[in-house]
Design a protein around this motif. Structure first.
Motif: not given
Length: 120
Positions: A52-59, A64-70, A112-118
């Motif tokens: 996941f650290l190697t994938i984090l670079w492209s994320t 896109s907030i959706f990609i980051k949440k995913l 998944f519902n983070m936008e409701l809080f932050i």
């Protein structure tokens, strides 16, 4: 400041929820590191982290907030699922894996519902 307050409240809620679930199920919390699965746990967590650290670079470069949440949801599912499987295998006669699965599901719902809080 609002983010820190929300984070503190969420950590407190997760702590209380875990204690309530453990009390309801009668779970006495144990560590996998006290079992023969200690090395498997360490290696598995390390491998998941490196992947996941190697994938984090492209994320991070993606807007896109959706990609980051995913990304964070898939990391949590893999790490929590790995922990639950090890608890099921190595901590026989406990229901600690159920607590882990419930906490992962609750955290996934929050992410998944983070936008409701932050405000992002």
């Amino acid at each position: 400041m609002k983010f820190i307050v929300i984070l503190a409240v969420l950590l407190l809620l997760f702590y209380v929820l875990e204690k309530l679930i453990n009390k309801f199920l009668g779970v006495e919390k144990k560590k996998i590191s006290d079992t023969p699965g200690k090395k498997i746990d360490q290696w598995g967590r390390g491998i998941i982290l490196v992947i996941f650290l190697t994938i984090l670079w492209s994320t991070v470069n993606n807007d896109s907030i959706f990609i980051k949440k995913l990304f964070w949801m898939s990391y949590l599912i893999l790490l929590g699922g790995f922990q639950a499987v090890l608890e099921y295998i190595y901590l026989k006669n406990t229901k600690q894996y159920i607590t882990t699965v419930i906490m992962v599901i609750v955290t996934l719902i929050f992410i998944f519902n983070m936008e409701l809080f932050i405000d992002l």
